[in-house]
Design a protein around this motif. Structure first.
Motif, PDB file in Angstrom:
ATOM      1  N   ARG A  36      64.074 -43.999 -92.443  1.00 21.12           N
ATOM      2  CA  ARG A  36      62.788 -43.321 -92.282  1.00 21.12           C
ATOM      3  C   ARG A  36      62.676 -42.795 -90.861  1.00 21.12           C
ATOM      4  NH1 ARG A  36      58.915 -47.530 -93.876  1.00 21.12           N
ATOM      5  NH2 ARG A  36      57.765 -46.676 -92.128  1.00 21.12           N
ATOM      6  N   ALA A  37      62.157 -41.593 -90.734  1.00 22.38           N
ATOM      7  CA  ALA A  37      62.037 -40.953 -89.426  1.00 22.38           C
ATOM      8  C   ALA A  37      60.817 -41.445 -88.649  1.00 22.38           C
ATOM      9  CB  ALA A  37      61.967 -39.435 -89.596  1.00 22.38           C
ATOM     10  N   HIS A  38      59.860 -42.106 -89.330  1.00 21.59           N
ATOM     11  CA  HIS A  38      58.618 -42.536 -88.682  1.00 21.59           C
ATOM     12  C   HIS A  38      58.262 -43.947 -89.112  1.00 21.59           C
ATOM     13  CE1 HIS A  38      57.936 -38.454 -87.291  1.00 21.59           C
ATOM     14  NE2 HIS A  38      58.312 -38.057 -88.494  1.00 21.59           N
ATOM     15  N   GLY A  39      57.670 -44.691 -88.195  1.00 19.94           N
ATOM     16  CA  GLY A  39      57.215 -46.045 -88.485  1.00 19.94           C
ATOM     17  C   GLY A  39      55.976 -46.055 -89.367  1.00 19.94           C
ATOM     18  N   PHE A 112      66.000 -36.018-101.791  1.00 25.36           N
ATOM     19  CA  PHE A 112      67.281 -36.429-101.226  1.00 25.36           C
ATOM     20  C   PHE A 112      68.339 -36.493-102.323  1.00 25.36           C
ATOM     21  CE2 PHE A 112      64.212 -38.541 -98.288  1.00 25.36           C
ATOM     22  CZ  PHE A 112      64.487 -37.732 -97.197  1.00 25.36           C
ATOM     23  N   GLN A 113      69.550 -36.071-101.998  1.00 26.01           N
ATOM     24  CA  GLN A 113      70.635 -36.092-102.975  1.00 26.01           C
ATOM     25  C   GLN A 113      70.886 -37.510-103.496  1.00 26.01           C
ATOM     26  OE1 GLN A 113      74.231 -33.971-101.866  1.00 26.01           O
ATOM     27  NE2 GLN A 113      73.037 -32.431-100.748  1.00 26.01           N
ATOM     28  N   VAL A 114      70.710 -38.509-102.653  1.00 25.69           N
ATOM     29  CA  VAL A 114      70.958 -39.896-103.036  1.00 25.69           C
ATOM     30  C   VAL A 114      69.925 -40.421-104.038  1.00 25.69           C
ATOM     31  CG1 VAL A 114      69.636 -40.951-101.146  1.00 25.69           C
ATOM     32  CG2 VAL A 114      71.645 -42.127-102.073  1.00 25.69           C
ATOM     33  N   ASN A 115      68.804 -39.719-104.198  1.00 25.56           N
ATOM     34  CA  ASN A 115      67.721 -40.173-105.077  1.00 25.56           C
ATOM     35  C   ASN A 115      67.974 -39.714-106.515  1.00 25.56           C
ATOM     36  OD1 ASN A 115      65.360 -41.093-106.176  1.00 25.56           O
ATOM     37  ND2 ASN A 115      64.031 -40.198-104.616  1.00 25.56           N
ATOM     38  N   ARG A 137      68.402 -30.261 -91.566  1.00 28.76           N
ATOM     39  CA  ARG A 137      67.086 -29.644 -91.397  1.00 28.76           C
ATOM     40  C   ARG A 137      65.930 -30.587 -91.718  1.00 28.76           C
ATOM     41  NH1 ARG A 137      67.635 -24.145 -94.708  1.00 28.76           N
ATOM     42  NH2 ARG A 137      68.659 -25.582 -96.097  1.00 28.76           N
ATOM     43  N   ASN A 138      66.201 -31.806 -92.207  1.00 28.06           N
ATOM     44  CA  ASN A 138      65.104 -32.737 -92.451  1.00 28.06           C
ATOM     45  C   ASN A 138      65.118 -33.849 -91.403  1.00 28.06           C
ATOM     46  OD1 ASN A 138      66.601 -35.106 -93.558  1.00 28.06           O
ATOM     47  ND2 ASN A 138      67.015 -33.749 -95.299  1.00 28.06           N
ATOM     48  N   GLU A 139      63.976 -34.486 -91.220  1.00 31.61           N
ATOM     49  CA  GLU A 139      63.830 -35.483 -90.161  1.00 31.61           C
ATOM     50  C   GLU A 139      64.714 -36.713 -90.358  1.00 31.61           C
ATOM     51  OE1 GLU A 139      59.490 -35.338 -88.277  1.00 31.61           O
ATOM     52  OE2 GLU A 139      59.481 -35.928 -90.391  1.00 31.61           O
ATOM     53  N   GLU A 140      65.039 -37.010 -91.591  1.00 28.76           N
ATOM     54  CA  GLU A 140      65.864 -38.183 -91.869  1.00 28.76           C
ATOM     55  C   GLU A 140      67.353 -37.898 -91.706  1.00 28.76           C
ATOM     56  OE1 GLU A 140      61.947 -38.446 -93.723  1.00 28.76           O
ATOM     57  OE2 GLU A 140      63.489 -36.925 -93.875  1.00 28.76           O
ATOM     58  N   HIS A 141      67.699 -36.609 -91.622  1.00 26.38           N
ATOM     59  CA  HIS A 141      69.104 -36.175 -91.552  1.00 26.38           C
ATOM     60  C   HIS A 141      69.897 -36.695 -92.750  1.00 26.38           C
ATOM     61  CE1 HIS A 141      68.301 -34.370 -87.746  1.00 26.38           C
ATOM     62  NE2 HIS A 141      67.832 -35.516 -87.279  1.00 26.38           N
ATOM     63  N   GLU A 142      69.246 -36.596 -93.904  1.00 27.72           N
ATOM     64  CA  GLU A 142      69.813 -37.060 -95.166  1.00 27.72           C
ATOM     65  C   GLU A 142      70.100 -35.847 -96.039  1.00 27.72           C
ATOM     66  OE1 GLU A 142      71.114 -39.848 -97.922  1.00 27.72           O
ATOM     67  OE2 GLU A 142      70.320 -40.361 -95.945  1.00 27.72           O
TER      68      GLU A 142
END
Length: 165
Positions: A36-39, A112-115, A137-142
């Motif tokens: 996750r990119a944010h707490g 996400f591709q993993v989802n 391009r996404n904050e998670e770099h996923e």
């Protein structure tokens, strides 16, 4: 009406904390390998100051609690998350139907591709994968995948009877 039957309505400011908590529980359960990119506190602040007041946010409420959320921004389906205990009970299907009613000309979304479960879910609802990215391009770099849905073109019925002129 059964008290466990969800009610779908537009979210208001008072729902923001519960909406954020559903998002946090759902993200953790569905995407355990995604950083996750944010707490938690940042997520709660984002829902209360940005998402709920600025976007078209819908909630599903059952037994007095928010159990799911849908966020639309223009033709984007930005968020669709369910409390993990409510997955597989038709709430997500109803949210997608609601999104299609609200955006009858079409929708787009990223997941996400993993989802795999989300990808199968959207594909069952007529969404088509149109782009795959490396996640930079996404904050998670996923790595993610873009889906779109467009309503079926109206097909004219073919008559089994032909008239001779």
């Amino acid at each position: 009406m059964n008290s466990a039957e969800p009610v779908f309505r537009r979210a208001d400011d008072a729902d923001a904390a519960e909406v954020a908590d559903v998002w946090l529980r759902s993200f953790t359960a569905a995407l355990p390998t995604v950083r996750r990119a944010h707490g938690d506190d940042e997520v709660r602040e984002w829902f209360s100051s940005v998402v709920v007041p600025q976007y078209e946010t819908w909630v599903a409420v059952a037994e007095g609690f928010v159990i799911g959320l849908l966020v639309l921004d223009g033709e984007e389906l930005e968020q669709l998350y369910l409390d993990p205990s409510w997955r597989g009970r038709g709430v997500g299907d109803r949210f997608v139907d609601l999104a299609k009613q609200q955006r009858p000309d079409g929708l787009g979304l990223w997941t996400f591709q993993v989802n795999g479960s989300a990808r199968r879910f959207y594909e069952r609802h007529g969404f088509t994968a149109v782009e795959y990215t490396d996640g930079l391009r996404n904050e998670e770099h996923e790595p993610d995948v873009r889906y779109t849905w467009r309503p079926d073109e109206v097909a004219l019925p073919i008559s089994s009877h032909t008239r001779k002129l």
